[in-house]
Enzyme design. Structure first.
Site, short mmCIF file in Angstrom:
data_model
loop_
_atom_site.label_atom_id
_atom_site.label_comp_id
_atom_site.label_asym_id
_atom_site.label_seq_id
_atom_site.Cartn_x
_atom_site.Cartn_y
_atom_site.Cartn_z
CE LYS A 140 1.37 -17.00 -0.32
NZ LYS A 140 2.28 -17.45 -1.37
CG ASP A 155 3.05 -15.14 -4.60
OD1 ASP A 155 4.03 -14.51 -4.17
OD2 ASP A 155 2.42 -15.97 -3.91
P1 NAP Z 1 2.29 -26.73 -3.03
O1 NAP Z 1 1.01 -26.00 -3.07
O2 NAP Z 1 2.59 -27.66 -1.91
O3 NAP Z 1 2.43 -27.54 -4.43
C1 NAP Z 1 3.49 -28.43 -4.63
C2 NAP Z 1 3.53 -28.85 -6.09
O4 NAP Z 1 4.68 -29.68 -6.27
C3 NAP Z 1 2.31 -29.67 -6.53
O5 NAP Z 1 2.07 -29.46 -7.89
C4 NAP Z 1 2.83 -31.11 -6.28
O6 NAP Z 1 2.16 -32.09 -7.04
C5 NAP Z 1 4.24 -30.98 -6.77
N1 NAP Z 1 5.09 -32.04 -6.21
C6 NAP Z 1 5.56 -32.14 -4.95
N2 NAP Z 1 6.29 -33.27 -4.82
C7 NAP Z 1 6.28 -33.90 -6.04
C8 NAP Z 1 6.86 -35.09 -6.55
N3 NAP Z 1 7.61 -35.90 -5.77
N4 NAP Z 1 6.64 -35.41 -7.83
C9 NAP Z 1 5.89 -34.60 -8.63
N5 NAP Z 1 5.31 -33.45 -8.20
C10 NAP Z 1 5.51 -33.09 -6.92
O7 NAP Z 1 3.54 -25.72 -3.04
P2 NAP Z 1 3.60 -24.25 -3.70
O8 NAP Z 1 3.26 -23.24 -2.69
O9 NAP Z 1 2.86 -24.29 -4.99
O10 NAP Z 1 5.18 -24.09 -3.97
C11 NAP Z 1 5.81 -24.84 -4.98
C12 NAP Z 1 7.26 -24.42 -5.10
O11 NAP Z 1 7.35 -23.06 -5.53
C13 NAP Z 1 8.03 -24.47 -3.77
O12 NAP Z 1 9.32 -24.95 -4.04
C14 NAP Z 1 8.08 -23.04 -3.32
O13 NAP Z 1 9.21 -22.76 -2.51
C15 NAP Z 1 8.20 -22.33 -4.65
N6 NAP Z 1 7.73 -20.93 -4.62
C16 NAP Z 1 8.61 -19.97 -5.01
C17 NAP Z 1 8.19 -18.66 -5.02
C18 NAP Z 1 9.15 -17.60 -5.46
O14 NAP Z 1 8.94 -16.43 -5.13
N7 NAP Z 1 10.18 -17.96 -6.20
C19 NAP Z 1 6.88 -18.33 -4.65
C20 NAP Z 1 6.00 -19.35 -4.27
C21 NAP Z 1 6.45 -20.66 -4.26
P3 NAP Z 1 0.90 -32.87 -6.43
O15 NAP Z 1 -0.29 -31.96 -6.62
O16 NAP Z 1 0.82 -34.11 -7.22
O17 NAP Z 1 1.20 -33.10 -4.96
#
Ligand code: NAP
Length: 278
Positions: free
Chosen positions: A70, A107
């Site tokens: 991305k 998004d």
């Molecule tokens: P990402 O860039 O990997 O970010 C992950 C986030 O989750 C960070 O803020 C991370 O915190 C936090 N996190 C992970 N494990 C944690 C834990 N054990 N305790 C506390 N915080 C934790 O992922 P992303 O792309 O932003 O996606 C995040 C979520 O959104 C995913 O579940 C994804 O499937 C979903 N999503 C959904 C859509 C939709 O269309 N509905 C679109 C995009 C994403 P740290 O910074 O501290 O690691």
């Protein structure tokens, strides 16, 4: 090679087998009687540049882009929309007839449209937004909340430095709060959203004390497997309107489908059922 008469689109990422986008776009193609195909493609990082050169020549009119490409596609595109540039990532590419690659990020649009559809009375201007998480998805959510006029965005993340970085980029509307204080920032919120991956099947639950939650707040979770996360169930029990994350996935896809295939698709219950496989 000449362009195929049947337009092709698809999604690139690695891995890609989990993507629900093929099911969604194939459904819309059939529903609107449009000739076309949507193909998932597992493309490794090293092959990204070459893939973007070849796909238009094979008849692709555009593609969706997911992890891990991305951010990198921004540097490879000829034109980048303001919102994609602000977010620093693109989820949609359009291969133009003049050979140029146009990168967009839908998004944030998908996030807002999902809340508008799921909670028609939602007014993002009526109070602060609380955003849990500061990863890639949070960037799109924050950009869209700024755009629709949220007066303040309270941002909290396990790793504070990532939240601080977003404040530097998005400006003084963002207030960074310590992760341990997450339950204390909800009282007058109009919008509350979990953008962390917590709560996703296979991950620990997202648990935050919701005693201070304002009943007028609209609460959303980006996680959509499961559809009703523990966080949404708790917010619902607290009397709030909740909106699950599936609609964001559906709404972010609609503008891309329209650009590629010339028809604005409906996002409705039938679409949800198809994507859920029920
Ligand atoms: P990402 O860039 O990997 O970010 C992950 C986030 O989750 C960070 O803020 C991370 O915190 C936090 N996190 C992970 N494990 C944690 C834990 N054990 N305790 C506390 N915080 C934790 O992922 P992303 O792309 O932003 O996606 C995040 C979520 O959104 C995913 O579940 C994804 O499937 C979903 N999503 C959904 C859509 C939709 O269309 N509905 C679109 C995009 C994403 P740290 O910074 O501290 O690691």
């Amino acid at each position: 090679m000449t362009q195929s008469k049947i337009p092709l689109a698809g999604v690139i990422g690695s891995p890609i087998s989990h993507s629900r986008s093929p099911r969604l776009h194939e459904h819309w193609l059939r529903r609107y009687g449009i000739q076309g195909h949507y193909i998932p493609m597992d493309i490794a990082r090293d092959d990204l540049r070459q893939a973007l050169e070849v796909l238009p020549k094979l008849g692709f009119v555009g593609i969706n882009v997911t992890i891990p490409h991305k951010e990198e596609v921004i540097a490879l595109a000829d034109l980048v929309t303001d919102r994609a540039a602000l977010i620093g990532a693109a989820n949609t590419l359009i291969f133009r007839k003049d050979g140029k690659i146009h990168a967009d990020n839908t998004d944030g649009y998908g996030f807002v449209e999902n809340l508008r559809q799921g909670a028609p009375a939602w007014n993002p201007r009526s109070g602060p937004a609380v955003v849990f998480g500061a990863g890639g998805a949070a960037r799109a959510v924050i950009a869209s909340l700024v755009e629709v006029g949220a007066p303040e965005i309270r941002l909290t993340n396990r790793t504070r430095a990532r939240a601080d970085a977003l404040r530097t980029e998005f400006g003084s509307k963002i207030n960074v709060i310590e992760w341990v204080q997450a339950g204390n920032i909800l009282d007058d919120a109009a919008t509350v959203v979990n953008t962390t991956s917590l709560g996703m099947t296979g991950q620990p639950e997202f648990r935050v004390p919701l005693d201070g939650l304002n009943r007028a707040a609209v609460v959303s979770d980006l996680v959509y497997t499961p559809l009703k996360t523990h966080f949404l169930a708790e917010a619902e029990a607290a009397g709030c309107r909740t909106v699950d994350g599936l609609g964001m996935l559906l709404h972010q896809a609609a503008p891309a489908f329209e650009r590629w295939f010339g028809h604005r698709p409906d996002v409705d219950e039938a679409t949800r059922k198809v994507v859920l496989g029920s």
